[in-house]
Design an enzyme around this catalytic site. Structure first.
Site, PDB file in Angstrom:
ATOM      1  N   SER A 256       0.829  -1.208   0.000  1.00 15.60           N
ATOM      2  CA  SER A 256       0.000   0.000   0.000  1.00 15.60           C
ATOM      3  C   SER A 256       0.861   1.256   0.000  1.00 15.60           C
ATOM      4  O   SER A 256       2.002   1.252   0.474  1.00 15.60           O
ATOM      5  CB  SER A 256      -0.901   0.032   1.232  1.00 15.60           C
ATOM      6  OG  SER A 256      -1.760  -1.065   1.241  1.00 15.60           O
TER       7      SER A 256
HETATM    8  N1  SAH Z   1       0.308  -5.411   4.181  1.00 14.66           N
HETATM    9  C1  SAH Z   1       0.882  -5.791   2.938  1.00 14.66           C
HETATM   10  C2  SAH Z   1      -0.123  -5.590   1.819  1.00 14.66           C
HETATM   11  C3  SAH Z   1      -0.107  -6.713   0.875  1.00 14.66           C
HETATM   12  S1  SAH Z   1      -1.454  -6.766  -0.283  1.00 14.66           S
HETATM   13  C4  SAH Z   1       2.184  -5.068   2.680  1.00 14.66           C
HETATM   14  O1  SAH Z   1       2.532  -4.142   3.440  1.00 14.66           O
HETATM   15  O2  SAH Z   1       2.912  -5.438   1.755  1.00 14.66           O
HETATM   16  C5  SAH Z   1      -2.598  -7.823   0.521  1.00 14.66           C
HETATM   17  C6  SAH Z   1      -2.151  -9.211   0.814  1.00 14.66           C
HETATM   18  O3  SAH Z   1      -3.277  -9.933   1.313  1.00 14.66           O
HETATM   19  C7  SAH Z   1      -1.672 -10.006  -0.404  1.00 14.66           C
HETATM   20  O4  SAH Z   1      -0.369 -10.435  -0.163  1.00 14.66           O
HETATM   21  C8  SAH Z   1      -2.644 -11.170  -0.496  1.00 14.66           C
HETATM   22  O5  SAH Z   1      -2.046 -12.376  -0.920  1.00 14.66           O
HETATM   23  C9  SAH Z   1      -3.139 -11.270   0.925  1.00 14.66           C
HETATM   24  N2  SAH Z   1      -4.414 -11.972   1.130  1.00 14.66           N
HETATM   25  C10 SAH Z   1      -5.541 -11.914   0.386  1.00 14.66           C
HETATM   26  N3  SAH Z   1      -6.498 -12.704   0.918  1.00 14.66           N
HETATM   27  C11 SAH Z   1      -5.957 -13.266   2.043  1.00 14.66           C
HETATM   28  C12 SAH Z   1      -6.439 -14.169   3.030  1.00 14.66           C
HETATM   29  N4  SAH Z   1      -7.675 -14.678   3.015  1.00 14.66           N
HETATM   30  N5  SAH Z   1      -5.609 -14.537   4.020  1.00 14.66           N
HETATM   31  C13 SAH Z   1      -4.339 -14.059   4.084  1.00 14.66           C
HETATM   32  N6  SAH Z   1      -3.831 -13.199   3.186  1.00 14.66           N
HETATM   33  C14 SAH Z   1      -4.624 -12.805   2.173  1.00 14.66           C
END
Ligand code: SAH
Length: 215
Positions: free
Chosen positions: A62
């Protein structure tokens, strides 16, 4: 001060303080965590820019302001146990690790979790524990959590996460359709749940039993 540290100071000043991020703990953490170490080498020069960046597997880290805003919404005081759903590259995890006692982070994509762990070790965030799982079901073994943050957007607030929220406790999650969502704060206090919908945001999809289903 090296160039990255300068870029960080400028990011806090220009992107956060001007947009009403006022929580000192959040500002300190954003000043401290080396965001450029969480992205691919080729993207380092853009690490402190005002937009999200790709982290592989079709996912994104993000924009700094959104990380700061979501963290501020949790109102952390420093002693909390936090659950994060969506470790991604581990950047948000590191911010949480700086301002809480213990972070549990769940990621559904194994390859990303490997990156997150490596990045968290590199930046010495040893109070963050990660696992591969469907985070819409939470992490029941360590519940309840004083704070829960979901960094992917879902169609509704997962029931399992509301159950695993402590009383008092705060959860922040983007809720909406697959394109846009509202940053939603769920507060639990004296057994009552309050839901407030805020800022319009655009997150990758939350995929799981209590999220979107894979097509
Ligand atoms: N907080 C992260 C944002 C990553 S984007 C950062 O700072 O980089 C969101 C993430 O959520 C992705 O990596 C995706 O694979 C994950 N995601 C989506 N659905 C999910 C679920 N049900 N359980 C765990 N992770 C999930």
């Amino acid at each position: 001060m090296n160039d990255f540290a300068k870029a960080r100071t400028r990011m806090v000043q220009e992107q956060l303080i001007t947009r009403n991020i006022i929580d000192q703990r959040v500002l300190d953490a954003m000043r401290e965590v080396p965001r450029h170490l969480f992205v691919e080498d080729a993207l380092r020069a853009q690490a402190y820019s005002d937009f999200p960046l790709p982290i592989g597997e079709g996912q994104t880290i993000s924009q700094p302001y959104i990380v700061a805003l979501m963290t501020q919404m949790l109102n952390l005081q420093g002693h909390e146990k936090v659950l994060e759903v969506g470790s991604g590259c581990g950047y948000q995890t590191a911010i949480l690790a700086k301002i809480s006692t213990q972070v549990y982070s769940v990621e559904r994509i194994k390859k990303l979790l490997g990156k997150a762990r490596k990045n968290l070790d590199k930046t010495r965030c040893y109070n963050a524990i990660c696992k591969v799982a469907d985070g819409t079901l939470g992490w029941p073994e360590h519940a309840p959590y004083d704070a829960i943050i979901v960094t992917a957007g879902g169609p509704e607030i997962p029931k399992a996460l509301v159950e695993q929220l402590a009383d008092p406790g705060i959860m922040v999650i983007p809720v909406g359709d697959k394109i846009t969502q509202q940053l939603t704060r769920v507060s639990k206090q004296h057994g009552e749940i309050t839901i407030e919908a805020g800022e319009l945001v655009r997150f990758v999809n939350l995929i799981g039993a209590q999220g979107w289903h894979l097509e």
